[in-house]
Design a protein around this motif. Structure first.
Motif, PDB file in Angstrom:
ATOM      1  N   ILE A  96       0.849  -1.198   0.000  1.00  0.00           N
ATOM      2  CA  ILE A  96       0.000   0.000   0.000  1.00  0.00           C
ATOM      3  C   ILE A  96       0.878   1.238   0.000  1.00  0.00           C
ATOM      4  O   ILE A  96       1.864   1.320   0.735  1.00  0.00           O
ATOM      5  N   LYS A  97       0.500   2.208  -0.828  1.00  0.00           N
ATOM      6  CA  LYS A  97       1.235   3.476  -0.873  1.00  0.00           C
ATOM      7  C   LYS A  97       0.638   4.446   0.137  1.00  0.00           C
ATOM      8  O   LYS A  97      -0.570   4.633   0.191  1.00  0.00           O
ATOM      9  N   VAL A  98       1.492   5.067   0.913  1.00  0.00           N
ATOM     10  CA  VAL A  98       1.104   6.096   1.867  1.00  0.00           C
ATOM     11  C   VAL A  98       1.618   7.426   1.317  1.00  0.00           C
ATOM     12  O   VAL A  98       2.825   7.575   1.096  1.00  0.00           O
ATOM     13  N   GLU A  99       0.714   8.360   1.098  1.00  0.00           N
ATOM     14  CA  GLU A  99       1.073   9.622   0.437  1.00  0.00           C
ATOM     15  C   GLU A  99       2.267  10.298   1.083  1.00  0.00           C
ATOM     16  O   GLU A  99       3.192  10.723   0.400  1.00  0.00           O
ATOM     17  N   SER A 100       2.269  10.407   2.389  1.00  0.00           N
ATOM     18  CA  SER A 100       3.360  11.132   3.051  1.00  0.00           C
ATOM     19  C   SER A 100       4.702  10.411   2.909  1.00  0.00           C
ATOM     20  O   SER A 100       5.752  11.047   2.962  1.00  0.00           O
ATOM     21  N   PHE A 101       4.685   9.103   2.684  1.00  0.00           N
ATOM     22  CA  PHE A 101       5.932   8.356   2.471  1.00  0.00           C
ATOM     23  C   PHE A 101       6.444   8.550   1.043  1.00  0.00           C
ATOM     24  O   PHE A 101       7.610   8.298   0.761  1.00  0.00           O
ATOM     25  N   GLU A 102       5.565   8.986   0.151  1.00  0.00           N
ATOM     26  CA  GLU A 102       5.944   9.230  -1.243  1.00  0.00           C
ATOM     27  C   GLU A 102       6.576  10.615  -1.417  1.00  0.00           C
ATOM     28  O   GLU A 102       7.219  10.875  -2.419  1.00  0.00           O
TER      29      GLU A 102
END
Length: 148
Positions: free
Chosen positions: A2-8
């Motif tokens: 799962i992609k987490v926006e803040s980690f991107e």
């Protein structure tokens, strides 16, 4: 995964302070929910001490609700460089930034931390209105400098 926006987000490239819209969600019944990154300090260079962060959390909870309709939550980031603001309805980054500036100005004239007591707060001893005001002043100066 799962992609987490803040980690991107490349935290080495952003320049704080800033307001950034991170998500627009539309519910099944047409409700719009927006999430904002309210970054106060430069990531990986400085962080708010917990007492200042905690006090700002209490003040932001009240003052953002005075400034913007539809506030769901204003929560501190774990890295202690800012807050997430979640709200119903549509706003622009500039509108939220303008309201943030108003909120920070209110912090400067605050005389008492709301709900800083053992009944309403789970860590009522960990507040610093003095520190919150110092950070508010510093962030306001940076916003003013960036507009010139």
């Amino acid at each position: 995964m799962i992609k987490v926006e803040s980690f991107e987000l490349d935290h080495t490239k952003v320049k704080a302070p800033y307001v950034r819209k991170t998500a627009i969600l539309k519910g099944d019944k047409g409700d719009i929910v927006e999430k904002y990154d309210i970054r106060l300090l430069q990531p990986n260079e400085s962080e708010l001490p917990t007492s200042a962060l905690h006090t700002l959390e209490h003040l932001f909870a009240v003052y953002f609700r005075e400034e913007l309709e539809g506030i769901i939550d204003v929560s501190p980031m774990g890295c202690r460089t800012g807050f997430y603001l979640v709200k119903f309805g549509e706003s622009t980054e500039e509108e939220v930034k303008s309201k943030l500036i108003n909120v920070l100005k209110k912090v400067l004239i605050t005389e008492e931390v709301p709900a800083a007591n053992p009944v309403q707060c789970g860590n009522f001893r960990d507040h610093s209105l003095f520190s919150a005001k110092e950070y508010a002043k510093m962030i306001l100066e940076k916003f003013e400098y960036s507009q010139n």
